[in-house]
Design a protein around this motif. Sequence first.
Motif: not given
Length: 382
Positions: A300-307, A375-382
């Motif tokens: 999965i490519w989670i856009k904008g979040v480094q692997t 939860r993690i993606v939400g925090r990282l995007k903020k």
Amino acid sequence: MSGIYLDNAATTPMAKEVIEVMTNAMQTTFGNASSTHQFGRSARMVLDDSRKVIADSIHAKESEIIFTSGGTESDNMAIMQTAIQRKSLGKHLITSAVEHQAILKSMKYLESIGFEVTYLPVNEDGVIDITDFKNALKDDTILVSIMMGNNETGSHMPIHEIGDILKDHQAWFHTDAVQAYGLLDIDVNVDHIDMLSTSAHKLNGPKFLGFLYKRDTIFSPPFIKGGEQEDKRRAGTENVPAIAGFAKAVSLVSDDEKKARQLKYQGFKKQIIAALEVNKIDFEINGTLSDDNLQHVFNIWIKGVQTEVLQTRLDLAGIAVSGGSACTAGNLEPSHVLIAMYGENSPRVTESIRLSFGKDNTDEEIAVFVTQLVRIVGRLKK
């Protein structure tokens, strides 16, 4: 150990039935299978029985199964032996750009000593084009090595079509089936496969063990020199307890069980996709959701979040995923598979994670994973 394990393409936990068989064999069948006394004969019987179980699983003859230390040795053996044995017939080999490093590094070595290798490109589904393959095939091609299913995306290669084309050609056909074995029905005769590699630890068996299937109509000198084990084809005393465990692991995946696992893993994918969409996570699938794929692998490519960041945060939350093949996880180079599919400048190559499911994973675990991911993606995007 607690936590949620979603890295089964790297390795799987041994099944309890396998551990029981191996423990019993270590206690009672410790003889050398090459010895002629009763202890050796007892070990030989276990070895022969295990070989039959494994040969039957791919519709091969018992005499065509060579036990090895695993997928890497099996791949190296198939490629190196073929090149050395058949160089008088030609020095051209064909593989794909998304093979495991055991194949790619073997091919690179052969190039360094005068062989010519064609690396077939793949499309965005991670699959080679049969027209490209036909165009690459030459009269002096001596080996074609194309993996059955990809370890990073699950993409299923057109193995039957390749075998059908090669059945009247001098080239031997090898396939790395390390990820596919135990999930897909394999018939080496129907698919005209000459050599096939596997690894026991990918299907809940022991590590450091695999086999190379080699059709009995082809011959090449032993890759590992020494004694005359494995009918003089692979030197070294056989690990009888581990081989018995391997056979047990194989016996646990009947045709019905393979289908059930594929459907189960397909259900996990649907569960994850639905949850990501509901929570408005910006993502795309790397590869395809084809029914023909290895369903246990999900990239999965989670856009904008480094692997690396996402992988680390999930690990801290008790969830194991990967950024690609475990065999290259120790370096910071992006996935050669995703580069081959999307180009080196695509953000996918540095913003994707690989999930790989196993027989013990549950719907509840997948639900926890998605909750933590959101939860993690939400925090990282903020």
